[in-house]
Scaffold this active site. Structure first.
Site, PDB file in Angstrom:
ATOM      1  N   ALA A 153       0.979  -1.162  -0.118  1.00 55.18           N
ATOM      2  CA  ALA A 153      -0.044   0.090  -0.053  1.00 55.18           C
ATOM      3  C   ALA A 153       0.960   1.240   0.170  1.00 55.18           C
ATOM      4  CB  ALA A 153      -0.991   0.063   1.180  1.00 55.18           C
ATOM      5  N   SER A 155       3.106   2.255  -2.170  1.00 57.50           N
ATOM      6  CA  SER A 155       4.341   2.087  -2.320  1.00 57.50           C
ATOM      7  C   SER A 155       4.880   3.052  -3.495  1.00 57.50           C
ATOM      8  CB  SER A 155       4.561   0.623  -2.615  1.00 57.50           C
ATOM      9  OG  SER A 155       3.834   0.343  -3.783  1.00 57.50           O
ATOM     10  N   LYS A 157       3.668   1.967  -6.548  1.00 60.95           N
ATOM     11  CA  LYS A 157       3.390   1.311  -7.801  1.00 60.95           C
ATOM     12  C   LYS A 157       2.500   1.744  -8.976  1.00 60.95           C
ATOM     13  CE  LYS A 157      -0.100  -1.703  -5.410  1.00 60.95           C
ATOM     14  NZ  LYS A 157      -0.230  -0.851  -4.119  1.00 60.95           N
ATOM     15  N   ALA A 175      -9.677   0.676 -14.674  1.00 66.35           N
ATOM     16  CA  ALA A 175      -9.828   0.871 -13.071  1.00 66.35           C
ATOM     17  C   ALA A 175     -10.866  -0.380 -12.686  1.00 66.35           C
ATOM     18  CB  ALA A 175     -10.747   2.070 -12.785  1.00 66.35           C
ATOM     19  N   HIS A 193      -5.656   9.984  -8.564  1.00 65.01           N
ATOM     20  CA  HIS A 193      -5.108   9.048  -9.697  1.00 65.01           C
ATOM     21  C   HIS A 193      -5.624   9.812 -11.061  1.00 65.01           C
ATOM     22  CE1 HIS A 193      -3.611   5.050  -7.932  1.00 65.01           C
ATOM     23  NE2 HIS A 193      -3.673   5.865  -6.757  1.00 65.01           N
TER      24      HIS A 193
END
Length: 314
Positions: A153, A155, A157, A175, A193
């Site tokens: 979580a 991180s 990525k 998504a 995002h």
């Protein structure tokens, strides 16, 4: 068009004088310095060539007839001329890699266009990191090619996935997470995002991931496998009997193996966390570990992202 870069850095150079950031101190300790951006084009200094001032930079005419689009400064995103296909683009790729995607989208940069990073500075950690990113941005924009990015979580990525596809002219962002208007915190994450992505990226909110991979042909970013698996286990009523979700996992792996797209998928690395306290939690962990292994086995690239740093997995 023969372009020789005599310097690639921002006006203060890299490392910047007196700067104590990790990027600058790392270069300073290695005895490396990159001078401010200058170039020679077909044997003549770039600054001496005919040019047209445009928003964000210059449209430069080379002595042998070629044309180059040149960013004026760090943070600048030069607008291309109408209908012009450039022989070279010299861009602030550290600050705006997505601008290369835009230029490719409008046809100003093609597969024949030479791409160069200029105005480089301590916004990036090292020359090696710039080289790593350039490899993604200069790679063929079409597939098939599969990349699995694993991480915990927060991180980084998802940001790494977006970075790898930033220079693509078309990206389908898949998504797989639920849409829940009552969950303000989740919606804030989704909005963050969305704002981070280029405006021209398309978005598909779906759990039919196998169907997307079977039909897609361009660049696809999947975020992420964990939320897809949760939906799949709901669909198969597999929380008490995990074996029921296996056909959906098999379908996904088959679509991943045969896709024609350039896919970057994000998934949670579950092997480093605490043992879940409930049977359903342990079932989810085990199935996610399984699908991660299966997808990684069918991927050209896989990497682990920790604290924003990336380790490629052989």
């Amino acid at each position: 068009m023969n372009i020789e870069l005599r310097g690639i850095a921002a006006p203060e150079g890299w490392p910047a004088h007196g700067c104590r950031c990790a990027s600058c101190t790392r270069l300073r300790a290695a005895g490396v310095r990159h001078e401010p951006f200058t170039a020679v084009v077909d044997g003549r200094p770039l600054d001496d060539l005919p040019r047209t001032r445009i928003p964000g930079g210059h449209d430069v005419h080379g002595p042998c007839g070629g044309r180059a689009l040149v960013a004026a400064a760090p943070g600048a995103a030069p607008e291309p001329g109408d209908g012009v296909e450039y022989d070279a683009v010299l861009l602030d790729l550290v600050g705006s890699p997505e601008h290369l995607g835009y230029l490719r989208r409008v046809g100003a940069a093609t597969s024949k266009t030479e791409v160069m990073a200029v105005h480089v500075d301590h916004r990036i950690s090292s020359p090696a990191e710039l080289e790593r990113r350039m490899a993604f941005w200069e790679a063929p924009q079409e597939g098939p090619h599969r990349t699995l990015l694993l991480g915990g979580a927060r991180s980084g990525k998802s940001a790494e996935a977006e970075l790898r596809l930033a220079a693509c002219p078309e990206v389908l962002y898949v998504a797989t997470g639920p849409v829940n208007d009552d969950d303000a915190e989740w919606n804030e994450r989704v909005t963050a995002h969305r704002l981070r992505r280029p405006a021209w990226w398309r978005t598909a909110e779906t759990t039919d991931l196998a169907g997307v991979l079977e039909t897609a042909t361009g660049a696809v970013l999947v975020d992420g496998i964990g939320t897809w698996l949760a939906a799949a286990m709901d669909e198969a009523a597999a929380w008490d009997d995990p074996a029921l979700v296996q056909p959906l996992l098999d379908d996904l792996v088959a679509a991943w193996r045969t896709t024609r797209a350039r896919v970057v998928a994000v998934s949670d690395e579950v092997g480093l966390s605490l043992v879940p306290a409930t049977p359903s939690g342990r079932a989810f962990r085990d199935m996610l570990g399984q699908i991660n292994r299966l997808l990684a086995a069918e991927s050209e690239d896989a990497a682990l992202v920790v604290a924003g740093r990336v380790t490629e997995l052989a």
